[in-house]
Design a protein around this motif. Structure first.
Motif, PDB file in Angstrom:
ATOM      1  N   MET A   1       0.848  -1.187   0.000  1.00  0.00           N
ATOM      2  CA  MET A   1       0.000   0.000   0.000  1.00  0.00           C
ATOM      3  C   MET A   1       0.888   1.243   0.000  1.00  0.00           C
ATOM      4  O   MET A   1       1.930   1.282   0.651  1.00  0.00           O
ATOM      5  CB  MET A   1      -0.895  -0.004   1.232  1.00  0.00           C
ATOM      6  CG  MET A   1      -1.993   1.056   1.232  1.00  0.00           C
ATOM      7  SD  MET A   1      -3.323   0.626   0.107  1.00  0.00           S
ATOM      8  CE  MET A   1      -4.418   2.019   0.344  1.00  0.00           C
ATOM      9  N   PHE A  41      -5.470   6.479   3.675  1.00  0.00           N
ATOM     10  CA  PHE A  41      -5.984   5.701   2.555  1.00  0.00           C
ATOM     11  C   PHE A  41      -6.538   6.584   1.436  1.00  0.00           C
ATOM     12  O   PHE A  41      -6.939   6.081   0.389  1.00  0.00           O
ATOM     13  CB  PHE A  41      -7.085   4.746   3.042  1.00  0.00           C
ATOM     14  CG  PHE A  41      -6.634   3.817   4.127  1.00  0.00           C
ATOM     15  CD1 PHE A  41      -5.784   2.761   3.841  1.00  0.00           C
ATOM     16  CD2 PHE A  41      -7.045   3.999   5.433  1.00  0.00           C
ATOM     17  CE1 PHE A  41      -5.359   1.904   4.841  1.00  0.00           C
ATOM     18  CE2 PHE A  41      -6.620   3.153   6.443  1.00  0.00           C
ATOM     19  CZ  PHE A  41      -5.774   2.103   6.147  1.00  0.00           C
ATOM     20  N   ASP A  93       2.323   0.828  -5.976  1.00  0.00           N
ATOM     21  CA  ASP A  93       1.824   0.688  -4.608  1.00  0.00           C
ATOM     22  C   ASP A  93       0.366   1.100  -4.481  1.00  0.00           C
ATOM     23  O   ASP A  93      -0.098   1.512  -3.411  1.00  0.00           O
ATOM     24  CB  ASP A  93       2.688   1.480  -3.618  1.00  0.00           C
ATOM     25  CG  ASP A  93       4.107   0.933  -3.548  1.00  0.00           C
ATOM     26  OD1 ASP A  93       4.263  -0.283  -3.346  1.00  0.00           O
ATOM     27  OD2 ASP A  93       5.054   1.722  -3.722  1.00  0.00           O
ATOM     28  N   LEU A 157     -10.082  -0.295  -5.284  1.00  0.00           N
ATOM     29  CA  LEU A 157      -9.315   0.559  -4.381  1.00  0.00           C
ATOM     30  C   LEU A 157     -10.223   1.192  -3.332  1.00  0.00           C
ATOM     31  O   LEU A 157      -9.874   1.278  -2.149  1.00  0.00           O
ATOM     32  CB  LEU A 157      -8.590   1.635  -5.180  1.00  0.00           C
ATOM     33  CG  LEU A 157      -7.537   1.138  -6.179  1.00  0.00           C
ATOM     34  CD1 LEU A 157      -7.056   2.289  -7.047  1.00  0.00           C
ATOM     35  CD2 LEU A 157      -6.361   0.492  -5.453  1.00  0.00           C
ATOM     36  N   ARG A 160     -11.226  -1.432  -0.698  1.00  0.00           N
ATOM     37  CA  ARG A 160     -10.155  -1.675   0.270  1.00  0.00           C
ATOM     38  C   ARG A 160     -10.104  -0.555   1.306  1.00  0.00           C
ATOM     39  O   ARG A 160      -9.998  -0.807   2.518  1.00  0.00           O
ATOM     40  CB  ARG A 160      -8.818  -1.800  -0.459  1.00  0.00           C
ATOM     41  CG  ARG A 160      -7.578  -1.707   0.421  1.00  0.00           C
ATOM     42  CD  ARG A 160      -7.483  -2.831   1.441  1.00  0.00           C
ATOM     43  NE  ARG A 160      -6.333  -2.644   2.322  1.00  0.00           N
ATOM     44  CZ  ARG A 160      -5.098  -3.048   2.051  1.00  0.00           C
ATOM     45  NH1 ARG A 160      -4.846  -3.665   0.909  1.00  0.00           N
ATOM     46  NH2 ARG A 160      -4.122  -2.850   2.903  1.00  0.00           N
ATOM     47  N   GLU A 164     -10.781  -0.815   5.484  1.00  0.00           N
ATOM     48  CA  GLU A 164      -9.815  -0.359   6.482  1.00  0.00           C
ATOM     49  C   GLU A 164     -10.399   0.733   7.372  1.00  0.00           C
ATOM     50  O   GLU A 164     -10.023   0.854   8.549  1.00  0.00           O
ATOM     51  CB  GLU A 164      -8.549   0.149   5.795  1.00  0.00           C
ATOM     52  CG  GLU A 164      -7.817  -0.904   4.974  1.00  0.00           C
ATOM     53  CD  GLU A 164      -7.371  -2.090   5.813  1.00  0.00           C
ATOM     54  OE1 GLU A 164      -7.063  -1.891   7.005  1.00  0.00           O
ATOM     55  OE2 GLU A 164      -7.344  -3.216   5.284  1.00  0.00           O
ATOM     56  N   GLN A 256      -1.976  -6.642  -3.212  1.00  0.00           N
ATOM     57  CA  GLN A 256      -2.268  -6.495  -1.792  1.00  0.00           C
ATOM     58  C   GLN A 256      -3.753  -6.574  -1.496  1.00  0.00           C
ATOM     59  O   GLN A 256      -4.139  -6.775  -0.335  1.00  0.00           O
ATOM     60  CB  GLN A 256      -1.729  -5.162  -1.306  1.00  0.00           C
ATOM     61  CG  GLN A 256      -2.375  -3.971  -1.999  1.00  0.00           C
ATOM     62  CD  GLN A 256      -1.613  -2.698  -1.750  1.00  0.00           C
ATOM     63  OE1 GLN A 256      -1.544  -2.245  -0.634  1.00  0.00           O
ATOM     64  NE2 GLN A 256      -1.022  -2.141  -2.781  1.00  0.00           N
TER      65      GLN A 256
END
Length: 258
Positions: A1, A41, A93, A157, A160, A164, A256
């Motif tokens: 990340m 993020f 990343d 994206l 994710r 989180e 990831q």
């Protein structure tokens, strides 16, 4: 990340690029980072005003070449909204960069999350936003392989980040968007209708088998992550089958998420 330092470095590089480009007369940060509500993020959103005698697409294409050649960016999708062209990139990343450009005469805030970095906004009031139509989406759902794949990556994206952040209902929505873009790609490949899920049930059993696990079972983080993994895998497989450019690079950068 990606790290906050990587995102800040990209921000600084884009401002240097703007300073070196006499065609760029104004710039602003937009989105959550512009108003201090972003987090580690959050992706990077920058918008620029372009001198009125210069075609916006010319500058955007020149910057795209710089991003690709110098920063190894992958161009995901474009979106035109009024006078503004938005272009979304995926950097190493899994850093998402939303770049937009507007003619200077129409460069002004499109919403409250706007922070001017240099230059000036256009005089006069912004056009009043049109009330939303019930059931309508701001982002269209194009039946084009590259656009379907690109939006699927963007939604992955977002999913994710929502997981989180503990925004489980929003995460569930975005996981479904990834799965649906992959299913739409499968429909195009199989010659089925790719709009509003009309062709999903007509897909061959072996194709649908590739989507096992892509539905969210519960709103627990691990369940969301598992469904996201399956949805991303299906999206990447369908992107490869459709020969969407840079699918292998995108796969490496989304590793990831799986």
């Amino acid at each position: 990340m990606f790290t906050v330092e990587q995102r800040d470095a990209l921000h600084a590089r884009m401002l240097r690029l703007a300073e070196e480009d006499e065609r760029v007369v104004a710039g602003a940060a937009v989105g959550s980072l512009a108003v201090g509500t972003g987090d580690r993020f959050s992706d990077l959103d920058l918008t620029f005003g372009i001198a009125d005698h210069v075609p916006v697409a010319e500058v955007l294409n020149d910057w795209t070449r710089t991003l690709i050649h110098e920063l190894d960016a992958v161009h995901l999708v474009d979106l035109e909204h009024g006078p503004t062209i938005y272009r979304v990139f995926l950097l190493p990343d899994a850093l998402q960069f939303d770049l937009s450009m507007t003619p200077a005469a129409q460069f002004r805030p499109a919403g409250p999350r706007f922070r001017l970095l240099f230059g000036e906004v256009a005089a006069g009031d912004a056009e009043a936003p049109k009330p939303p139509v019930p059931g309508a989406l701001f982002i269209p759902t194009p039946a084009v392989e590259g656009d379907l794949f690109g939006w699927g990556v963007i939604y992955a994206l977002h999913a994710r980040a929502c997981i989180e952040r503990g925004r489980v209902w929003q995460a569930e929505h975005y996981v479904g968007e990834v799965r649906d873009r992959a299913l739409s790609l499968a429909c195009l490949r199989e010659g089925r209708t790719a709009v509003q899920a009309r062709g999903y049930d007509d897909l061959p059993a072996e194709t649908l088998a590739g989507f096992e696990g892509a539905h969210v079972g519960t709103l627990e983080p691990e369940s969301l992550r598992a469904a996201l993994t399956a949805s991303v895998r299906a999206l990447l497989d369908e992107g490869a089958a459709a020969r969407v450019p840079n699918t292998e690079v995108v796969e490496e950068r989304l590793a990831q998420l799986r």
